[in-house]
Motif scaffolding. Structure first.
Motif, PDB file in Angstrom:
ATOM      1  N   THR A   7       1.105  -1.200   0.161  1.00 42.16           N
ATOM      2  CA  THR A   7      -0.194  -0.427  -0.468  1.00 42.16           C
ATOM      3  C   THR A   7       0.614   1.239   0.176  1.00 42.16           C
ATOM      4  OG1 THR A   7      -0.307  -0.271   2.139  1.00 42.16           O
ATOM      5  CG2 THR A   7      -0.923  -0.965   1.177  1.00 42.16           C
ATOM      6  N   GLY A   8       2.036   1.183   0.219  1.00 41.78           N
ATOM      7  CA  GLY A   8       3.205   1.777   0.688  1.00 41.78           C
ATOM      8  C   GLY A   8       2.685   2.820   2.052  1.00 41.78           C
ATOM      9  N   GLU A   9       1.955   2.766   2.875  1.00 40.87           N
ATOM     10  CA  GLU A   9       1.986   3.639   4.076  1.00 40.87           C
ATOM     11  C   GLU A   9       2.889   3.232   4.484  1.00 40.87           C
ATOM     12  OE1 GLU A   9      -3.195   3.238   4.590  1.00 40.87           O
ATOM     13  OE2 GLU A   9      -1.971   1.286   4.660  1.00 40.87           O
ATOM     14  N   LEU A  10       2.560   4.311   5.671  1.00 43.83           N
ATOM     15  CA  LEU A  10       3.997   3.833   6.814  1.00 43.83           C
ATOM     16  C   LEU A  10       3.492   3.827   7.513  1.00 43.83           C
ATOM     17  CD1 LEU A  10       7.664   4.224   7.832  1.00 43.83           C
ATOM     18  CD2 LEU A  10       6.341   6.554   7.526  1.00 43.83           C
ATOM     19  N   ILE A  11       3.383   3.157   8.959  1.00 42.01           N
ATOM     20  CA  ILE A  11       2.898   2.354   9.965  1.00 42.01           C
ATOM     21  C   ILE A  11       3.503   3.239  11.234  1.00 42.01           C
ATOM     22  CG2 ILE A  11       0.604   1.422  11.688  1.00 42.01           C
ATOM     23  CD1 ILE A  11       1.523   0.651   7.581  1.00 42.01           C
ATOM     24  N   TRP A  12       2.957   4.134  12.629  1.00 44.43           N
ATOM     25  CA  TRP A  12       3.878   4.519  13.295  1.00 44.43           C
ATOM     26  C   TRP A  12       3.089   4.307  14.597  1.00 44.43           C
ATOM     27  CZ3 TRP A  12       2.576   9.521  15.424  1.00 44.43           C
ATOM     28  CH2 TRP A  12       1.498   9.623  15.423  1.00 44.43           C
ATOM     29  N   PHE A  13       3.728   4.619  15.941  1.00 47.56           N
ATOM     30  CA  PHE A  13       2.857   4.833  16.909  1.00 47.56           C
ATOM     31  C   PHE A  13       4.045   6.497  17.534  1.00 47.56           C
ATOM     32  CE2 PHE A  13       4.871   1.516  18.744  1.00 47.56           C
ATOM     33  CZ  PHE A  13       5.575   1.900  19.963  1.00 47.56           C
ATOM     34  N   ASP A  14       3.802   7.101  19.188  1.00 48.46           N
ATOM     35  CA  ASP A  14       4.838   7.478  19.525  1.00 48.46           C
ATOM     36  C   ASP A  14       4.194   7.519  21.512  1.00 48.46           C
ATOM     37  OD1 ASP A  14       2.452   9.613  19.516  1.00 48.46           O
ATOM     38  OD2 ASP A  14       4.545  10.915  19.222  1.00 48.46           O
ATOM     39  N   TYR A  15       5.187   7.831  21.882  1.00 49.48           N
ATOM     40  CA  TYR A  15       4.667   7.375  23.514  1.00 49.48           C
ATOM     41  C   TYR A  15       6.034   9.111  24.590  1.00 49.48           C
ATOM     42  CZ  TYR A  15       8.856   5.317  24.366  1.00 49.48           C
ATOM     43  OH  TYR A  15      10.579   4.890  23.468  1.00 49.48           O
ATOM     44  N   GLY A  16       4.978   9.000  25.747  1.00 53.26           N
ATOM     45  CA  GLY A  16       5.734   9.909  26.350  1.00 53.26           C
ATOM     46  C   GLY A  16       6.341   9.661  27.789  1.00 53.26           C
ATOM     47  N   PRO A  17       7.250  10.625  28.590  1.00 57.64           N
ATOM     48  CA  PRO A  17       7.047   9.958  29.642  1.00 57.64           C
ATOM     49  C   PRO A  17       6.120  10.861  30.658  1.00 57.64           C
ATOM     50  CG  PRO A  17       8.662  11.811  29.722  1.00 57.64           C
ATOM     51  CD  PRO A  17       8.393  11.457  28.180  1.00 57.64           C
ATOM     52  N   ASP A  18       5.341  11.184  30.351  1.00 55.27           N
ATOM     53  CA  ASP A  18       4.458  11.714  31.419  1.00 55.27           C
ATOM     54  C   ASP A  18       2.806  11.509  30.295  1.00 55.27           C
ATOM     55  OD1 ASP A  18       5.183  12.513  32.634  1.00 55.27           O
ATOM     56  OD2 ASP A  18       6.325  14.921  31.588  1.00 55.27           O
ATOM     57  N   MET A  19       3.061  10.604  28.903  1.00 59.28           N
ATOM     58  CA  MET A  19       1.595  10.072  28.730  1.00 59.28           C
ATOM     59  C   MET A  19       1.058   8.929  28.328  1.00 59.28           C
ATOM     60  SD  MET A  19       2.639  11.325  24.811  1.00 59.28           S
ATOM     61  CE  MET A  19       1.822  10.677  23.721  1.00 59.28           C
ATOM     62  N   ASP A  20      -0.269   8.620  29.260  1.00 61.03           N
ATOM     63  CA  ASP A  20      -1.144   7.863  29.371  1.00 61.03           C
ATOM     64  C   ASP A  20      -1.997   7.387  28.318  1.00 61.03           C
ATOM     65  OD1 ASP A  20      -3.048   9.933  29.179  1.00 61.03           O
ATOM     66  OD2 ASP A  20      -3.617   9.304  31.490  1.00 61.03           O
ATOM     67  N   TYR A  21      -1.177   7.651  26.988  1.00 62.14           N
ATOM     68  CA  TYR A  21      -2.257   6.760  26.304  1.00 62.14           C
ATOM     69  C   TYR A  21      -0.874   7.184  24.488  1.00 62.14           C
ATOM     70  CZ  TYR A  21      -1.403  11.835  24.070  1.00 62.14           C
ATOM     71  OH  TYR A  21      -0.804  13.256  24.163  1.00 62.14           O
ATOM     72  N   LEU A  22      -0.874   6.027  23.605  1.00 63.65           N
ATOM     73  CA  LEU A  22      -0.525   5.965  22.242  1.00 63.65           C
ATOM     74  C   LEU A  22      -1.355   6.393  21.363  1.00 63.65           C
ATOM     75  CD1 LEU A  22       0.399   2.530  22.156  1.00 63.65           C
ATOM     76  CD2 LEU A  22       2.113   3.740  23.224  1.00 63.65           C
ATOM     77  N   ARG A  23      -0.070   7.495  21.069  1.00 67.94           N
ATOM     78  CA  ARG A  23      -0.597   7.811  19.786  1.00 67.94           C
ATOM     79  C   ARG A  23      -0.362   7.215  18.401  1.00 67.94           C
ATOM     80  NH1 ARG A  23       0.621  13.215  17.037  1.00 67.94           N
ATOM     81  NH2 ARG A  23       2.763  13.007  17.155  1.00 67.94           N
ATOM     82  N   TYR A  24      -1.133   6.849  18.065  1.00 68.01           N
ATOM     83  CA  TYR A  24      -1.217   5.621  16.679  1.00 68.01           C
ATOM     84  C   TYR A  24      -1.216   6.205  15.379  1.00 68.01           C
ATOM     85  CZ  TYR A  24      -2.521   1.945  13.446  1.00 68.01           C
ATOM     86  OH  TYR A  24      -2.944   1.235  12.496  1.00 68.01           O
ATOM     87  N   GLY A  25      -0.566   6.219  14.233  1.00 69.67           N
ATOM     88  CA  GLY A  25      -1.372   6.356  12.688  1.00 69.67           C
ATOM     89  C   GLY A  25      -0.360   6.847  11.733  1.00 69.67           C
ATOM     90  N   ILE A  26      -0.010   7.173  10.432  1.00 71.12           N
ATOM     91  CA  ILE A  26      -0.423   6.534   9.276  1.00 71.12           C
ATOM     92  C   ILE A  26      -0.058   7.173   8.385  1.00 71.12           C
ATOM     93  CG2 ILE A  26      -1.508   4.912   7.279  1.00 71.12           C
ATOM     94  CD1 ILE A  26      -2.831   3.757   9.142  1.00 71.12           C
ATOM     95  N   ILE A  27       1.319   6.971   8.310  1.00 68.43           N
ATOM     96  CA  ILE A  27       2.143   8.210   6.514  1.00 68.43           C
ATOM     97  C   ILE A  27       1.218   7.450   5.556  1.00 68.43           C
ATOM     98  CG2 ILE A  27       3.595   9.137   6.014  1.00 68.43           C
ATOM     99  CD1 ILE A  27       3.226  10.474   8.602  1.00 68.43           C
ATOM    100  N   GLY A  28       0.385   8.126   4.533  1.00 64.74           N
ATOM    101  CA  GLY A  28      -0.132   7.508   3.472  1.00 64.74           C
ATOM    102  C   GLY A  28       0.738   7.178   2.078  1.00 64.74           C
ATOM    103  N   ALA A  29       1.020   6.717   0.714  1.00 68.96           N
ATOM    104  CA  ALA A  29       1.723   6.569   0.418  1.00 68.96           C
ATOM    105  C   ALA A  29       2.073   7.857  -0.415  1.00 68.96           C
ATOM    106  CB  ALA A  29       0.854   5.725  -0.853  1.00 68.96           C
ATOM    107  N   ASP A  30       1.361   8.562  -0.183  1.00 72.59           N
ATOM    108  CA  ASP A  30       1.651  10.743  -0.724  1.00 72.59           C
ATOM    109  C   ASP A  30       2.063  10.824  -0.515  1.00 72.59           C
ATOM    110  OD1 ASP A  30      -0.426  10.454   1.291  1.00 72.59           O
ATOM    111  OD2 ASP A  30      -1.664  12.310   0.035  1.00 72.59           O
ATOM    112  N   GLY A  31       2.577  10.377   1.178  1.00 72.74           N
ATOM    113  CA  GLY A  31       4.466  11.363   2.247  1.00 72.74           C
ATOM    114  C   GLY A  31       3.213  12.500   2.725  1.00 72.74           C
ATOM    115  N   THR A  32       1.304  12.478   3.344  1.00 73.44           N
ATOM    116  CA  THR A  32       1.066  12.673   3.987  1.00 73.44           C
ATOM    117  C   THR A  32       0.121  12.160   5.331  1.00 73.44           C
ATOM    118  OG1 THR A  32      -0.872  12.779   2.924  1.00 73.44           O
ATOM    119  CG2 THR A  32       0.733  14.992   2.649  1.00 73.44           C
ATOM    120  N   GLN A  33      -0.158  12.586   6.069  1.00 69.06           N
ATOM    121  CA  GLN A  33      -0.100  12.095   7.510  1.00 69.06           C
ATOM    122  C   GLN A  33      -1.968  11.609   7.359  1.00 69.06           C
ATOM    123  OE1 GLN A  33       0.407  12.045  11.463  1.00 69.06           O
ATOM    124  NE2 GLN A  33      -1.551  13.115  11.554  1.00 69.06           N
TER     125      GLN A  33
END
Length: 494
Positions: free
Chosen positions: A194-220
């Motif tokens: 599909t050309g998608e880039l699947i990622w997440f991030d986290y932080g030392p004070d975050m009680d959640y994960l941010r989950y996302g996708i960068i599409g084949a066109d290079g934008t989130q």
């Protein structure tokens, strides 16, 4: 032809000894010691013959500390340096370059270190990552190919730095055409279908994960929040054709240390491991949670769908906080870096909510890879690194594991020889998971130099079919990738 350059025009690279000379840090010595020169080499001694159907580039990232910093050094503190072997029609070119992160440029201008290390209080550091962790982002952990450029990432979430896959010139921190804000973890996954880039991030004070996708066109194209009981430290993600698997594992940040301005982790044995299965383009409300035995997972092999089940193979660490068996003033750090991991399978039944888990093998192997063309689809073979019984993180061999039969084919590098992650390199016209090669850097302690070794993936136990000798070491580091020539050609047209 041999060319060498220093990161700052005309200035020598300053690689100093540890500040506390009474404690020799093993991650600054021997095969880990930083190298001083950035080289371009295209006239190299070859033992054997480089296959003419091996075309593409092998890249490996890792720490190469430039300036000595106050306090104790950790491998994650080093400045990212990418080493590359570019193969074309039976020839090879070696090149190594620093990733020019913002922190690297700041320290270059100052002519000295401006950041303390991971194991020190960061209160006086100039800045950290986007989530308030005041530690230097060295972009030293992984290399991921997406849309014509390599992304150099960092262990604790940071800015993904774009790098040209052939020149290794740093393009800069990527915001994906202005659509991305925040950080990205070390191991985003690319779905080549599909050309998608699947990622997440986290932080030392975050009680959640941010989950996302960068599409084949290079934008989130997608982002959502997955709630957690508290701050966590997940390292990797798994993807299938339609789902992603996120992790809530018992290795957590010490909140008392956090309040004191320090970074410290511990293994909470009272917690279960939890896995969040989310539709690839779903939201946090769509997550199905699955519980399993306590553990930690640094690296996923692969994941795929079979009927009602999501199957995930990973390198499972039963106890990431085991006691070091080596006497050393830095024994706690050394213990965390000595992995004891086994290939392990999870099955998450989306209909019943049941988790099934079991070991696939009992050998201590890690840093797995598969044929990238089938990421998220069922695989049979994985290529893994055998971990040596040493005080430090060293790979003493390669292991091809057959998940259908449980058989292993292995190659040991030999006494005093240590390798690097070796992703599958499909040959031109390749039609299967073993129809190709493995490429890796190998350091020879006795010769104090590195080399590029090439293996036939079908006959790994036969040893390298070619060895390319280098005039300097490639310091032991972290992750690697293989980019095929067809991918390079497609990327050049963007």
């Amino acid at each position: 032809m041999t060319k060498a350059q220093s990161p700052a025009s005309g200035a020598p690279i300053a690689v100093a000894a540890p500040v506390d000379n009474s404690v020799e840090n093993p991650y600054l010595l021997g095969v880990f010691a930083p190298v001083e020169n950035e080289l371009t080499l295209d006239d190299l001694t070859v033992i054997g013959e480089i296959p003419k159907d091996l075309n593409g580039v092998y890249l490996r990232n890792g720490p190469n500390r430039r300036f000595a910093a106050p306090g104790r050094y950790h491998m994650f503190d080093g400045d990212g340096m990418i080493h590359a072997a570019h193969f074309e029609n039976g020839k090879v070119r070696y090149r190594n370059r620093y990733v020019r992160t913002e922190a690297f440029e700041r320290e270059t201008e100052a002519g000295r270190s401006l950041w303390t290390g991971l194991m020190e209080n960061p209160k006086d550091n100039p800045f950290g990552n986007g989530h308030g962790l005041g530690i230097k982002d060295g972009a030293n952990t992984d290399v991921i190919y997406h849309r014509g450029q390599v992304l150099a990432t960092w262990y604790l979430c940071g800015s993904p730095y774009g790098v040209d896959p052939l020149s290794l010139d740093t393009i800069g921190a990527q915001d994906f055409l202005g659509t991305f804000a925040g950080d990205m973890m070390a191991h985003p996954k690319v779905d080549e279908e599909t050309g998608e880039l699947i990622w997440f991030d986290y932080g030392p004070d975050m009680d959640y994960l941010r989950y996302g996708i960068i599409g084949a066109d290079g934008t989130q194209s997608h982002v959502t929040q997955v709630d957690l009981p508290g701050p966590r430290l997940p390292h990797d993600i798994a993807i299938t054709e339609n789902y992603s698997v996120l992790m809530d594992l018992p290795l957590v940040q010490d909140q008392d240390a956090r309040r004191a301005g320090k970074y410290r982790i511990f293994y909470d044995r009272e917690l279960q491991s939890r896995f969040a299965v989310i539709p690839r383009h779903g939201t946090g409300q769509d997550v199905k949670w699955f519980e399993a035995k306590p553990c930690y997972i640094y690296h996923v092999v692969n994941s795929w769908e079979e009927g009602d089940e999501i199957i995930m193979d990973a390198c499972r660490v039963k106890n990431p906080q085991h006691q070091s068996t080596f006497e050393h003033p830095l024994s706690n750090m050394l213990a965390y870096m000595r992995l004891d991991a086994q290939l392990y399978r999870y099955k998450f039944n989306l209909r019943t909510g049941k988790t099934t888990e079991y070991a696939l093998d009992d050998a201590n192997i890690e840093f797995p890879s598969i044929d990238s063309r089938i990421m998220g689809r069922s695989h049979r073979y994985s290529y893994n690194m055998s971990l040596g019984n040493e005080p430090t993180l060293l790979f003493d061999g390669l292991v091809r594991f057959d998940s259908l039969t449980g058989n292993k084919e292995e190659h040991k590098f030999g006494k005093g020889r240590w390798g690097a992650e070796a992703p599958f390199a499909a040959r031109d016209g390749s039609t299967s998971e073993t129809d190709g090669y493995l490429v890796c850097f190998v350091n020879d302690e006795a010769e104090d130099r590195g080399e590029i070794d090439i293996f036939d993936a079908e006959n790994l136990a036969d040893g390298p079919i070619a060895r390319v000798l280098l005039p300097q070491r490639v310091p032991s580091g972290f992750h690697a990738t293989w980019i095929r020539s067809d991918q390079l050609a497609e990327g050049a047209g963007r």
